[in-house]
Motif scaffolding. Structure first.
Motif, short mmCIF file in Angstrom:
data_model
loop_
_atom_site.label_atom_id
_atom_site.label_comp_id
_atom_site.label_asym_id
_atom_site.label_seq_id
_atom_site.Cartn_x
_atom_site.Cartn_y
_atom_site.Cartn_z
N LEU A 88 0.84 -1.20 0.00
CA LEU A 88 0.00 0.00 0.00
C LEU A 88 0.87 1.26 0.00
O LEU A 88 0.59 2.23 -0.71
CB LEU A 88 -0.94 0.00 1.21
CG LEU A 88 -2.05 -1.04 1.18
CD1 LEU A 88 -2.83 -1.03 2.50
CD2 LEU A 88 -2.98 -0.81 0.00
N THR A 89 1.94 1.24 0.78
CA THR A 89 2.86 2.38 0.81
C THR A 89 3.47 2.60 -0.57
O THR A 89 3.57 3.73 -1.05
CB THR A 89 3.97 2.15 1.86
OG1 THR A 89 3.36 2.00 3.14
CG2 THR A 89 4.96 3.29 1.89
N LEU A 90 3.85 1.52 -1.23
CA LEU A 90 4.41 1.61 -2.57
C LEU A 90 3.39 2.17 -3.56
O LEU A 90 3.72 3.05 -4.37
CB LEU A 90 4.91 0.24 -3.03
CG LEU A 90 5.53 0.18 -4.43
CD1 LEU A 90 6.75 1.10 -4.52
CD2 LEU A 90 5.90 -1.25 -4.78
N LEU A 91 2.16 1.66 -3.51
CA LEU A 91 1.10 2.17 -4.39
C LEU A 91 0.88 3.66 -4.17
O LEU A 91 0.67 4.43 -5.13
CB LEU A 91 -0.20 1.40 -4.18
CG LEU A 91 -0.24 -0.03 -4.73
CD1 LEU A 91 -1.48 -0.76 -4.22
CD2 LEU A 91 -0.22 -0.02 -6.26
N GLU A 92 0.95 4.08 -2.92
CA GLU A 92 0.77 5.50 -2.60
C GLU A 92 1.96 6.31 -3.14
O GLU A 92 1.78 7.37 -3.74
CB GLU A 92 0.62 5.68 -1.09
CG GLU A 92 0.19 7.07 -0.68
CD GLU A 92 -0.12 7.18 0.80
OE1 GLU A 92 -0.89 8.09 1.15
OE2 GLU A 92 0.38 6.36 1.60
N ASP A 93 3.18 5.79 -2.95
CA ASP A 93 4.37 6.46 -3.47
C ASP A 93 4.35 6.56 -5.00
O ASP A 93 4.87 7.52 -5.57
CB ASP A 93 5.64 5.72 -3.03
CG ASP A 93 5.92 5.85 -1.54
OD1 ASP A 93 5.29 6.71 -0.87
OD2 ASP A 93 6.76 5.06 -1.04
N MET A 94 3.74 5.58 -5.65
CA MET A 94 3.64 5.58 -7.11
C MET A 94 2.52 6.51 -7.60
O MET A 94 2.37 6.71 -8.80
CB MET A 94 3.36 4.15 -7.62
CG MET A 94 4.49 3.18 -7.38
SD MET A 94 4.03 1.45 -7.73
CE MET A 94 3.88 1.48 -9.52
N GLY A 95 1.73 7.04 -6.68
CA GLY A 95 0.65 7.94 -7.05
C GLY A 95 -0.59 7.22 -7.57
O GLY A 95 -1.45 7.84 -8.19
N LEU A 96 -0.70 5.92 -7.29
CA LEU A 96 -1.83 5.13 -7.79
C LEU A 96 -3.00 5.09 -6.81
O LEU A 96 -4.13 4.82 -7.21
CB LEU A 96 -1.37 3.71 -8.14
CG LEU A 96 -0.25 3.63 -9.18
CD1 LEU A 96 0.18 2.19 -9.38
CD2 LEU A 96 -0.66 4.27 -10.50
N ILE A 97 -2.71 5.32 -5.53
CA ILE A 97 -3.75 5.41 -4.51
C ILE A 97 -3.45 6.61 -3.63
O ILE A 97 -2.31 7.12 -3.63
CB ILE A 97 -3.87 4.13 -3.64
CG1 ILE A 97 -2.58 3.87 -2.84
CG2 ILE A 97 -4.27 2.93 -4.48
CD1 ILE A 97 -2.68 2.74 -1.83
N GLU A 98 -4.46 7.05 -2.91
CA GLU A 98 -4.26 8.14 -1.95
C GLU A 98 -5.10 7.88 -0.72
O GLU A 98 -6.13 7.21 -0.79
CB GLU A 98 -4.63 9.48 -2.59
CG GLU A 98 -6.07 9.58 -3.01
CD GLU A 98 -6.38 10.83 -3.83
OE1 GLU A 98 -5.44 11.59 -4.14
OE2 GLU A 98 -7.56 11.03 -4.16
N GLU A 99 -4.62 8.43 0.38
CA GLU A 99 -5.35 8.27 1.63
C GLU A 99 -6.59 9.14 1.61
O GLU A 99 -6.58 10.26 1.12
CB GLU A 99 -4.45 8.66 2.80
CG GLU A 99 -5.04 8.33 4.15
CD GLU A 99 -4.09 8.64 5.30
OE1 GLU A 99 -4.61 8.74 6.43
OE2 GLU A 99 -2.88 8.76 5.07
N ARG A 100 -7.69 8.59 2.12
CA ARG A 100 -8.95 9.32 2.23
C ARG A 100 -9.34 9.45 3.68
O ARG A 100 -8.93 8.66 4.51
CB ARG A 100 -10.07 8.55 1.49
CG ARG A 100 -9.94 8.54 0.00
CD ARG A 100 -10.43 9.88 -0.56
NE ARG A 100 -10.08 10.07 -1.95
CZ ARG A 100 -10.86 9.79 -2.95
NH1 ARG A 100 -12.04 9.27 -2.76
NH2 ARG A 100 -10.45 10.03 -4.18
#
Length: 191
Positions: A88-100
């Motif tokens: 999840l951290t990687l996906l966030e770093d890649m800009g594919l997900i964001e915290e809501r």
């Protein structure tokens, strides 16, 4: 094919439920680097796609993702938190997900526009990954019958009681083993 006495003698089958040393377990087959053995359900890129797709379907937090995969496979597979959270951290770093924003202390994630595009570019791969999860769940449903578990539990209980009484001699042990082997062979021949 039946391979002798005891559960340790059973050969794992590729992509099927097989008898492990103590219980039935999913065996993914051969790991070419180490000979016969298990491998991970997904490589890291595949798990990223599975998690991203689940998040794109609806915002989720890490535990929801683990539970969604476990439910889809009928309990046969659940990725560990030690794999999910770094992904999840990687996906966030890649800009594919964001915290809501979410209630409570758990971080909830949603797919970004870049994440949606990433999924759209890999539709066939994502479908194949979810087909793999669904197949695992279907296999689990076929092989994890409650009545079979009950019968196995009964056999274990009877064996433990009988053997703990201490009045079973060597001939009795051989008779027990022969009976179990015969039952295993009959089950193996069933169609």
């Amino acid at each position: 094919m039946f391979h002798g006495h005891g559960m340790r003698g059973c050969t794992p089958r590729r992509g099927r439920w097989s008898r492990g040393p103590f219980f039935f377990e999913w065996d993914m087959g051969v790991d070419d680097r180490k000979g016969r053995g298990r491998r991970r359900m997904f490589d890291s890129g595949e798990l990223r796609l599975v998690l991203l797709k689940l998040i794109a379907d609806e915002p989720r937090h890490g535990y929801d993702l683990i539970r969604a995969i476990e439910e889809r496979t009928g309990g046969a597979y659940a990725p560990s938190p030690g794999v999910v959270y770094p992904t999840l951290t990687l996906l966030e770093d890649m800009g594919l997900i964001e915290e809501r924003q979410s209630e409570g202390a758990k971080k909830q994630f949603a797919a970004t526009a870049a994440g949606e595009t990433h999924l759209a570019e890999r539709t066939e791969e994502v479908e194949a990954l979810f087909a793999r999860l669904d197949a695992l769940g279907e296999e689990r449903a076929r092989t994890d019958s409650g009545s079979v578990r009950r019968a196995m539990g009964n056999l274990r209980h009877v064996l433990m009681n009988r053997l703990s009484e201490g009045d079973v001699d060597e001939d009795g042990i051989h008779a027990i083993v022969a009976t179990i082997d015969e039952a295993a062979q009959k089950i193996e021949r069933m169609k």
